[in-house]
Design an enzyme around this catalytic site. Structure first.
Site, PDB file in Angstrom:
ATOM      1  N   LEU A  67      45.928  32.806  37.606  1.00 45.99           N
ATOM      2  CA  LEU A  67      45.643  31.464  38.196  1.00 45.99           C
ATOM      3  C   LEU A  67      44.405  31.466  39.149  1.00 45.99           C
ATOM      4  CD1 LEU A  67      46.577  28.474  38.164  1.00 45.99           C
ATOM      5  CD2 LEU A  67      48.237  29.068  39.952  1.00 45.99           C
ATOM      6  N   ALA A  68      43.406  31.166  38.685  1.00 51.05           N
ATOM      7  CA  ALA A  68      42.365  31.135  39.643  1.00 51.05           C
ATOM      8  C   ALA A  68      42.149  29.908  40.277  1.00 51.05           C
ATOM      9  CB  ALA A  68      40.914  31.386  38.750  1.00 51.05           C
ATOM     10  N   HIS A  69      41.950  30.044  41.766  1.00 50.49           N
ATOM     11  CA  HIS A  69      42.074  28.906  42.669  1.00 50.49           C
ATOM     12  C   HIS A  69      41.822  29.423  43.847  1.00 50.49           C
ATOM     13  CE1 HIS A  69      45.940  31.049  43.506  1.00 50.49           C
ATOM     14  NE2 HIS A  69      45.551  30.426  44.794  1.00 50.49           N
ATOM     15  N   SER A  70      41.285  28.504  44.704  1.00 46.74           N
ATOM     16  CA  SER A  70      40.961  28.721  46.373  1.00 46.74           C
ATOM     17  C   SER A  70      41.613  27.653  47.003  1.00 46.74           C
ATOM     18  CB  SER A  70      39.528  28.912  46.368  1.00 46.74           C
ATOM     19  OG  SER A  70      39.105  29.333  47.661  1.00 46.74           O
TER      20      SER A  70
END
Length: 150
Positions: A67-70
């Protein structure tokens, strides 16, 4: 009626059977899809990559799934989600959940929209991931997501 995950995923947000040479290129694909939908700027993609560089592969949340996020930032223009299935799995360096076959990109303008999207996503990802990864068109993927959320 609230928007479902299938409704949120436009054709621009979906990349199926993509080629990625490493985890950075896999995250970049998810970020590029978020940018293509108008959800983020390119800077958000860089922020997602820096988060993994600084904090490690915490984004690999389950076997085969990242789950790519920032954090919410000025680079997030609106809440959005992207879906990138990989033709060949890539290693993120996670001891239990590597290799990754699916990268979901998530951009949220605030905490509440982040939680709502995560809730929708959790229902989908608790279903048959292998079937979702076999989708060959955005339409087929959305249909499978709808099946998983009924």
């Amino acid at each position: 009626m609230s928007e479902t995950l299938a409704d949120e995923l436009s054709d621009d947000a979906i990349i199926l059977r993509a080629e990625a040479s490493d985890w950075r290129s896999a995250v970049r694909l998810a970020g590029d899809a978020l940018t293509a939908t108008g959800s983020t700027t390119d800077e958000y993609t860089a922020e997602m990559i820096r988060a993994v560089e600084n904090l490690g592969p915490y984004i690999v949340i389950a076997p085969s799934i990242a789950l790519a996020h920032s954090r919410p930032s000025p680079a997030v223009l609106k809440t959005g989600i992207s879906w990138v299935s990989l033709a060949s799995p890539v290693e993120f360096g996670h001891s239990a959940n590597d290799p990754v076959r699916l990268v979901v990109g998530l951009a949220a303008v605030d905490h509440d929209s982040h939680l709502a999207t995560m809730s929708n996503l959790a229902g989908v990802l608790s279903g048959d991931i292998d079937r979702l990864l076999e989708a060959t068109t955005p339409e087929q993927l959305r249909a499978l997501i709808r099946e998983n959320t009924q």
